[in-house]
Design a protein around this motif. Sequence first.
Motif, PDB file in Angstrom:
ATOM      1  N   UNK B 206      42.613  54.435  41.989  1.00 50.92           N
ATOM      2  CA  UNK B 206      44.072  54.381  42.070  1.00 50.92           C
ATOM      3  C   UNK B 206      44.493  54.260  43.528  1.00 50.92           C
ATOM      4  N   UNK B 207      43.756  54.958  44.387  1.00 51.56           N
ATOM      5  CA  UNK B 207      44.185  55.024  45.774  1.00 51.56           C
ATOM      6  C   UNK B 207      43.887  53.770  46.563  1.00 51.56           C
ATOM      7  N   UNK B 208      42.701  53.227  46.420  1.00 51.32           N
ATOM      8  CA  UNK B 208      42.376  52.152  47.356  1.00 51.32           C
ATOM      9  C   UNK B 208      42.283  50.752  46.768  1.00 51.32           C
ATOM     10  N   UNK B 209      42.249  50.627  45.437  1.00 53.31           N
ATOM     11  CA  UNK B 209      42.038  49.273  44.937  1.00 53.31           C
ATOM     12  C   UNK B 209      43.362  48.533  44.774  1.00 53.31           C
ATOM     13  N   UNK B 210      43.291  47.195  44.866  1.00 53.43           N
ATOM     14  CA  UNK B 210      44.467  46.356  44.651  1.00 53.43           C
ATOM     15  C   UNK B 210      44.445  45.778  43.242  1.00 53.43           C
ATOM     16  N   UNK B 211      43.239  45.397  42.800  1.00 54.52           N
ATOM     17  CA  UNK B 211      43.079  44.849  41.453  1.00 54.52           C
ATOM     18  C   UNK B 211      42.034  45.660  40.713  1.00 54.52           C
ATOM     19  N   UNK B 212      42.120  45.618  39.401  1.00 53.22           N
ATOM     20  CA  UNK B 212      41.106  46.278  38.588  1.00 53.22           C
ATOM     21  C   UNK B 212      40.607  45.284  37.546  1.00 53.22           C
ATOM     22  N   UNK B 213      39.269  45.188  37.417  1.00 51.03           N
ATOM     23  CA  UNK B 213      38.697  44.447  36.285  1.00 51.03           C
ATOM     24  C   UNK B 213      37.915  45.445  35.459  1.00 51.03           C
ATOM     25  N   UNK B 214      38.176  45.426  34.146  1.00 54.71           N
ATOM     26  CA  UNK B 214      37.447  46.323  33.260  1.00 54.71           C
ATOM     27  C   UNK B 214      36.465  45.507  32.433  1.00 54.71           C
ATOM     28  N   UNK B 215      35.219  45.987  32.374  1.00 48.39           N
ATOM     29  CA  UNK B 215      34.199  45.337  31.536  1.00 48.39           C
ATOM     30  C   UNK B 215      33.754  46.292  30.451  1.00 48.39           C
ATOM     31  N   UNK B 216      33.385  45.704  29.320  1.00 53.98           N
ATOM     32  CA  UNK B 216      32.808  46.527  28.251  1.00 53.98           C
ATOM     33  C   UNK B 216      31.840  45.655  27.469  1.00 53.98           C
ATOM     34  N   UNK B 218      29.323  43.944  28.268  1.00 56.50           N
ATOM     35  CA  UNK B 218      29.002  42.671  28.908  1.00 56.50           C
ATOM     36  C   UNK B 218      30.138  41.664  28.913  1.00 56.50           C
ATOM     37  N   UNK B 219      31.293  42.080  28.407  1.00 62.60           N
ATOM     38  CA  UNK B 219      32.425  41.139  28.348  1.00 62.60           C
ATOM     39  C   UNK B 219      33.528  41.542  29.311  1.00 62.60           C
ATOM     40  N   UNK B 220      34.290  40.522  29.711  1.00 60.06           N
ATOM     41  CA  UNK B 220      35.470  40.776  30.517  1.00 60.06           C
ATOM     42  C   UNK B 220      36.566  41.281  29.588  1.00 60.06           C
ATOM     43  N   UNK B 221      37.158  42.414  29.886  1.00 62.01           N
ATOM     44  CA  UNK B 221      38.188  42.969  29.008  1.00 62.01           C
ATOM     45  C   UNK B 221      39.571  42.711  29.579  1.00 62.01           C
ATOM     46  N   UNK B 222      39.772  43.085  30.854  1.00 58.52           N
ATOM     47  CA  UNK B 222      41.078  42.836  31.426  1.00 58.52           C
ATOM     48  C   UNK B 222      41.030  42.895  32.947  1.00 58.52           C
ATOM     49  N   UNK B 223      41.875  42.089  33.577  1.00 58.32           N
ATOM     50  CA  UNK B 223      42.046  42.175  35.017  1.00 58.32           C
ATOM     51  C   UNK B 223      43.534  42.260  35.301  1.00 58.32           C
ATOM     52  N   UNK B 224      43.918  43.187  36.150  1.00 61.18           N
ATOM     53  CA  UNK B 224      45.337  43.296  36.503  1.00 61.18           C
ATOM     54  C   UNK B 224      45.468  44.024  37.831  1.00 61.18           C
ATOM     55  N   UNK B 225      46.695  43.963  38.400  1.00 59.42           N
ATOM     56  CA  UNK B 225      46.961  44.744  39.603  1.00 59.42           C
ATOM     57  C   UNK B 225      46.834  46.232  39.266  1.00 59.42           C
ATOM     58  N   UNK B 226      46.348  47.007  40.236  1.00 63.29           N
ATOM     59  CA  UNK B 226      46.118  48.422  39.966  1.00 63.29           C
ATOM     60  C   UNK B 226      47.394  49.135  39.530  1.00 63.29           C
ATOM     61  N   UNK B 227      48.559  48.722  40.125  1.00 56.36           N
ATOM     62  CA  UNK B 227      49.792  49.450  39.775  1.00 56.36           C
ATOM     63  C   UNK B 227      50.175  49.264  38.306  1.00 56.36           C
ATOM     64  N   UNK B 228      49.643  48.181  37.689  1.00 57.34           N
ATOM     65  CA  UNK B 228      49.928  47.975  36.268  1.00 57.34           C
ATOM     66  C   UNK B 228      48.902  48.623  35.352  1.00 57.34           C
ATOM     67  N   UNK B 229      47.950  49.336  35.975  1.00 53.29           N
ATOM     68  CA  UNK B 229      46.869  49.907  35.168  1.00 53.29           C
ATOM     69  C   UNK B 229      46.831  51.417  35.324  1.00 53.29           C
ATOM     70  N   UNK B 230      47.594  52.132  34.554  1.00 56.55           N
ATOM     71  CA  UNK B 230      47.524  53.593  34.649  1.00 56.55           C
ATOM     72  C   UNK B 230      46.144  54.083  34.205  1.00 56.55           C
ATOM     73  N   UNK B 231      45.811  55.264  34.692  1.00 58.15           N
ATOM     74  CA  UNK B 231      44.478  55.807  34.457  1.00 58.15           C
ATOM     75  C   UNK B 231      44.096  55.823  32.977  1.00 58.15           C
ATOM     76  N   UNK B 232      45.059  56.234  32.159  1.00 57.52           N
ATOM     77  CA  UNK B 232      44.767  56.345  30.721  1.00 57.52           C
ATOM     78  C   UNK B 232      44.399  54.981  30.144  1.00 57.52           C
ATOM     79  N   UNK B 233      45.105  53.955  30.664  1.00 57.10           N
ATOM     80  CA  UNK B 233      44.849  52.613  30.142  1.00 57.10           C
ATOM     81  C   UNK B 233      43.447  52.145  30.522  1.00 57.10           C
ATOM     82  N   UNK B 234      43.061  52.409  31.788  1.00 60.02           N
ATOM     83  CA  UNK B 234      41.721  51.997  32.239  1.00 60.02           C
ATOM     84  C   UNK B 234      40.662  52.667  31.372  1.00 60.02           C
ATOM     85  N   UNK B 235      40.832  53.975  31.191  1.00 59.73           N
ATOM     86  CA  UNK B 235      39.836  54.712  30.405  1.00 59.73           C
ATOM     87  C   UNK B 235      39.765  54.166  28.991  1.00 59.73           C
ATOM     88  N   UNK B 236      40.945  53.895  28.429  1.00 62.39           N
ATOM     89  CA  UNK B 236      40.995  53.382  27.065  1.00 62.39           C
ATOM     90  C   UNK B 236      40.272  52.026  26.966  1.00 62.39           C
TER      91      UNK B 236
END
Lengths: 356, 498
Positions: B206-216, B218-236
């Motif tokens: 949350x503190x230092x990243x600008x973008x987040x990509x989530x994988x699950x 072996x697949x790409x799940x989502x990429x977005x700006x960090x401010x649009x990705x609350x912690x709960x959403x990333x974990x989910x």
Amino acid sequence: MDRSNKFLSGITSYRQMSREDRKRYRREKLVDNSLYIFLVGAIILIQILNPKFLSLPSVVNIISLSAANLPIALGIAGCIILAGTDLSAGRIVGLTACVSASLLQMAGYAGKMFKNLDTLPVWLVFLIVIAIGGLIGLVNGFCTAKFHLHPFIVTLATQLITYGILLMYLMNGDNNGQSISGLDEKYTRFITGSLIRFGDVAIPNYVLYSLIVVVIMWVIWNKTTLGKNMFAVGSNEEAARVSGVNTTATVILVFMLAGIMYGITGFIEAARIGSNSASTGLNYELDAIAACVIGGVSFVGGIGKIRGVITGVVLLRIIFVGLTFLRIDSNMQYVIKGLIILVACALDMRKYLVRK
Amino acid sequence: MSDILLEMRNVEKSFPGVKALDGAQLKLRRGTVHALMGENGAGKSTLMKCLFGIYEKDAGEVLLDGRPVSFKNPKDALENGVAMVHQELNQAMTRNVMDNIWLGRYPLKFGIFTSESEMYKRTAEIFKSLGLTVDPASPMKKLSVSTRQMVEIAKAVSYGAKVIVLDEPTSSLTDEETERLFRIISMLKERGCGIIYISHKMEEIRRISDDVTVMRDGRHIETDRTENMPMEKIIKLMVGRELKERFPEKTGEAGDVILEVKNLTAEHSHVKDVSFSVRAGEVVGIAGLGGAGRTEVLETIFGIAERRSGEIFLYGKPVRNKNPIESIKNGFALITEERRRDGIFGILDITENTVVSSLDKYRLGGVLLSEGKMKSETDRMIAAMRIKTPSKSAKIRSLSGGNQQKVIMGRWLLTDPHVLLLDEPTRGIDVGAKYEIYSLILELASRGRAVIMVSSEMPELLGICDRILVMSGGRLAGEVRTADTTQEEIMELAARFA
């Protein structure tokens, strides 16, 4: 300047220690330097019991014998720094010594191995034997690097192979396995003659050659890419590989260099001994390995210094000569040598242990 | 120049029987930090290995600055400005700093001799530009993990790296060292570098990243700006299901005092005069900066480190705990900090790793070990710990970090410990597995055992401990109740004797 500052700050920090810490500090220092303390103590003791020990001829003798053993120790040290070892060293010395001797027997000598061969130039034979040493080293290094075998296994095998070749070589002509003697005078003069003398006491030339070898090896270890890569591979092979070091080439070159060192030892040994047989060089690798570990070349890999190897070789030699001066039974000498190696290495290991 | 520095498109990679990567994607913008998230086994490291040419990808493209590239090996990548700082630093420890930096490309003079002065000068310049105060000639083994990491980053910079991959860079750093790392990361950002940041620590992302990509899987799940990705959403997105709580509920009351430590002072470390007690059913945390002596306290209690003075009481009776054998007999267990170094026996299977500390229990007639008993106990632990493994004869190193840790916990539970000492039990473990480890810890406590846990992750200490001991400079700086403390209070205590 730097060094004296360090020394001064050392004194200040010692003054600031509590009494208990000072006691511990002194104990640590005592243990760290116990090897040298032991050495000085031993020299004093031997000198008291036999005042001839530190006479000029005796000291020159110790230096000469050390010098003869230096090249092989420096070669093996490289293999140990790679976290390996080399058991074939002694037999390579034996083979190269016998080859040197057989090619440099005086013309017309009754037991000459190659009757029809003119005595070859000394430099040519030198090149031949370092080529032989280098070739066996190449085999050692190649098998270690390419087949990922531990050098202990590879060199155990090449030790046997080399010995077999040596025995077959000694069957050449009418020699029939006899020892080779009657060496050409220009060869023996080149090795054992002396350019430098102190009064009556002559320093044999091979001491000089050994010094040259030391300088060359110091430069290779500390000032060339091969040397630095050798330490890096011994310290962390994977890190060296991902940083783009050709680890295969490094291992092969270090073993080849070691083989060349054994060739040089054999070349010196042949003339120094004068009469060479299949037992020349037997167990030399063990003394050399012992000297290395006493001198702080660690089997962990990546750790070792030229001056450590020299210290180890000289120290071991002082002890060997000292035991003879004390007229200690030669069977007992083996026991004492073994104990000294154990104690020296146990003390040295303390430096690397992280105590909790 | 395009805004996209590095792009990986539809990368696929199969191993016999598994599709490790299936359409993985990554778009790294210039001058940004891009967090690559996913549970262990999601394919993050496989993707990175495909980038560095350690694995050959089956399909897909890699574009660096818009040009397609395909690196043969890590060295090739490095020379093209793509570098990686591994979690387990791979360095030649017996050599000095500059030898490590110039390894494989030593500057030469006269074509054959390596130039120490040149190496020293150039290393010093790079360090200066990064604000590092490390002597280029100091031996590597004398440096802290954090400094060694900085050296590795400096090495990447010396290659002119544009893309730097940081794999779990803060897993063994203290908060202070983490701040230093973050300063260097922002410096690299300003230079236009792109950072791929792999970490399990949400707060950091949350503190230092600008973008987040989530994988699950072996697949790409989502990429977005960090401010649009609350912690709960990333974990989910990572877990693929809703994970309601990050910490399990605590039940049960504290009972009588089990362990009492009085004036513990270590012989070789700076641990001095540490006193505390732990009750049955309690989980007590130990917080502090790196070098505060937290690990050393556990090691001194367990008899790995020599004790100079002080006493240890178990159920009111003094125990010696002179060495681990004695400590285990007395009912202590220690799960060590560096799992790979002194936790697992990598090439041995799960059974052997599980039964190793309780072998006495499986003797048949006093001498031989009963294979059947060992296997059934292992099966029991695999079930109880919910260890995900193809079989109990799988080599432990083939498991993920979280499952390895569960095997080690199972190993110690078989010794039936009364005092469980845990040193960073969730380091390098993904969110889902962390939750399970927490549950196991709390379950053990609820059975009336005492648990002491060292951790550098403040949220987890606050999440599952009853009390937290704060250490500073080898001494106990204070003790707080989790229910009525704050991170700030703990940080203040941690800095008390530092």
